[in-house]
Design a protein around this motif. Sequence first.
Motif, PDB file in Angstrom:
ATOM      1  N   LEU A   1       0.823  -1.208   0.000  1.00 20.00           N
ATOM      2  CA  LEU A   1       0.000   0.000   0.000  1.00 20.00           C
ATOM      3  C   LEU A   1       0.861   1.263   0.000  1.00 20.00           C
ATOM      4  CD1 LEU A   1      -2.795  -1.097   2.483  1.00 20.00           C
ATOM      5  CD2 LEU A   1      -2.873  -1.023  -0.002  1.00 20.00           C
TER       6      LEU A   1
ATOM      7  N   THR B   1       1.745   3.417  -4.503  1.00 20.26           N
ATOM      8  CA  THR B   1       0.426   3.678  -5.092  1.00 20.26           C
ATOM      9  C   THR B   1       0.515   4.641  -6.270  1.00 20.26           C
ATOM     10  OG1 THR B   1      -0.004   5.512  -3.567  1.00 20.26           O
ATOM     11  CG2 THR B   1      -0.738   3.319  -2.871  1.00 20.26           C
TER      12      THR B   1
ATOM     13  N   GLY C   1      -3.167   0.703  -5.819  1.00 20.42           N
ATOM     14  CA  GLY C   1      -1.839   0.096  -5.827  1.00 20.42           C
ATOM     15  C   GLY C   1      -1.262   0.054  -7.233  1.00 20.42           C
TER      16      GLY C   1
END
Length: 119
Positions: free
Chosen positions: A19, A22, A35
Amino acid sequence: MLHKRSPDYTAISYMWGSLENTKTITINGMPVTVGKHLAAALDCLRSSLVDKVWIDAICINQDDIDKRNAQIMRIRDIFSQSLAVIIWLGEDEMSGTGPRQANIGSSFGDQREGMGIRS
């Protein structure tokens, strides 16, 4: 009498990844952070005939744990009722030939039924 609608979406299965890595994409004019693996899959699909997609990270409210858990219980139905399922395996880093993806479609025929996937 209630009529069941035909599926009009393609489901995408992909590896979420970190995460921390991104990208921001635009959906219906709104910025959405996703993502890098999903962004790459969507970028590849941009040139395809796929019109409507179902993506868990976007279609399921990840901040509402109760709703998220309820939707996760429906994943099999969501995927099996889609027009097709695209499995994004990521960029082909070994050969440098671009994306790797598997499209579970009519070419799988009877095997799809065994996997719980219908046309």
